[in-house]
Motif scaffolding. Sequence first.
Motif, PDB file in Angstrom:
ATOM      1  N   ILE A  13       0.866  -1.176   0.000  1.00  0.00           N
ATOM      2  CA  ILE A  13       0.000   0.000   0.000  1.00  0.00           C
ATOM      3  C   ILE A  13       0.904   1.228   0.000  1.00  0.00           C
ATOM      4  O   ILE A  13       1.781   1.361   0.845  1.00  0.00           O
ATOM      5  CB  ILE A  13      -0.915   0.029   1.236  1.00  0.00           C
ATOM      6  N   ALA A  23      -3.303   0.446  -3.629  1.00  0.00           N
ATOM      7  CA  ALA A  23      -3.063  -0.928  -3.205  1.00  0.00           C
ATOM      8  C   ALA A  23      -2.567  -1.706  -4.423  1.00  0.00           C
ATOM      9  O   ALA A  23      -3.183  -1.651  -5.494  1.00  0.00           O
ATOM     10  CB  ALA A  23      -4.343  -1.546  -2.668  1.00  0.00           C
ATOM     11  N   ARG A  42      -7.745   1.430   5.459  1.00  0.00           N
ATOM     12  CA  ARG A  42      -8.476   0.196   5.780  1.00  0.00           C
ATOM     13  C   ARG A  42      -9.048  -0.461   4.530  1.00  0.00           C
ATOM     14  O   ARG A  42      -8.976  -1.682   4.363  1.00  0.00           O
ATOM     15  CB  ARG A  42      -9.581   0.473   6.776  1.00  0.00           C
ATOM     16  N   ARG A  45      -6.214  -2.137   2.639  1.00  0.00           N
ATOM     17  CA  ARG A  45      -5.810  -3.373   3.315  1.00  0.00           C
ATOM     18  C   ARG A  45      -6.833  -4.485   3.100  1.00  0.00           C
ATOM     19  O   ARG A  45      -6.480  -5.620   2.784  1.00  0.00           O
ATOM     20  CB  ARG A  45      -5.632  -3.122   4.801  1.00  0.00           C
ATOM     21  N   ASP A  46      -8.108  -4.160   3.243  1.00  0.00           N
ATOM     22  CA  ASP A  46      -9.157  -5.167   3.065  1.00  0.00           C
ATOM     23  C   ASP A  46      -9.181  -5.711   1.644  1.00  0.00           C
ATOM     24  O   ASP A  46      -9.359  -6.914   1.426  1.00  0.00           O
ATOM     25  CB  ASP A  46     -10.524  -4.595   3.437  1.00  0.00           C
ATOM     26  N   THR A  49      -6.262  -8.071   1.228  1.00  0.00           N
ATOM     27  CA  THR A  49      -6.544  -9.317   1.950  1.00  0.00           C
ATOM     28  C   THR A  49      -7.494 -10.189   1.129  1.00  0.00           C
ATOM     29  O   THR A  49      -7.289 -11.404   1.010  1.00  0.00           O
ATOM     30  CB  THR A  49      -7.146  -9.006   3.334  1.00  0.00           C
ATOM     31  N   ASP A  54      -0.482 -11.691   1.437  1.00  0.00           N
ATOM     32  CA  ASP A  54       0.040 -11.819   2.802  1.00  0.00           C
ATOM     33  C   ASP A  54       1.520 -12.142   2.683  1.00  0.00           C
ATOM     34  O   ASP A  54       1.853 -13.197   2.144  1.00  0.00           O
ATOM     35  CB  ASP A  54      -0.684 -12.919   3.571  1.00  0.00           C
ATOM     36  N   ILE A  56       1.486  -7.754   3.662  1.00  0.00           N
ATOM     37  CA  ILE A  56       1.181  -6.484   3.013  1.00  0.00           C
ATOM     38  C   ILE A  56       2.125  -5.433   3.585  1.00  0.00           C
ATOM     39  O   ILE A  56       2.151  -5.212   4.788  1.00  0.00           O
ATOM     40  CB  ILE A  56      -0.283  -6.064   3.261  1.00  0.00           C
ATOM     41  N   PHE A  58       3.532  -1.497   3.898  1.00  0.00           N
ATOM     42  CA  PHE A  58       2.993  -0.144   3.856  1.00  0.00           C
ATOM     43  C   PHE A  58       4.122   0.824   3.569  1.00  0.00           C
ATOM     44  O   PHE A  58       5.170   0.777   4.214  1.00  0.00           O
ATOM     45  CB  PHE A  58       2.314   0.204   5.191  1.00  0.00           C
TER      46      PHE A  58
END
Length: 72
Positions: A13, A23, A42, A45-46, A49, A54, A56, A58
């Motif tokens: 991200i 993202a 958020r 990230r969602d 996911t 996995d 992730i 930043f």
Amino acid sequence: MFGIKKRAQTGAIWSLEGDLYIARAYGADGNLVEHKQCPCLRQARDWLTDQGADPIDFHPSGAYFEMCGHDQ
């Protein structure tokens, strides 16, 4: 007929100025599979996911630290 969608292996991200996050989902070979612009951390990230990413990573921008009141 229908192509098989590649699952992400990892994600990143990137924060940009203001409320903008990019993202990026990467495959097992390290190549970019897909990317999405998101208005909040958020949501970015969602989305990653959901893509199977996995871990992730930043990557905050300097403006992100200033907004949070932290020095780099």
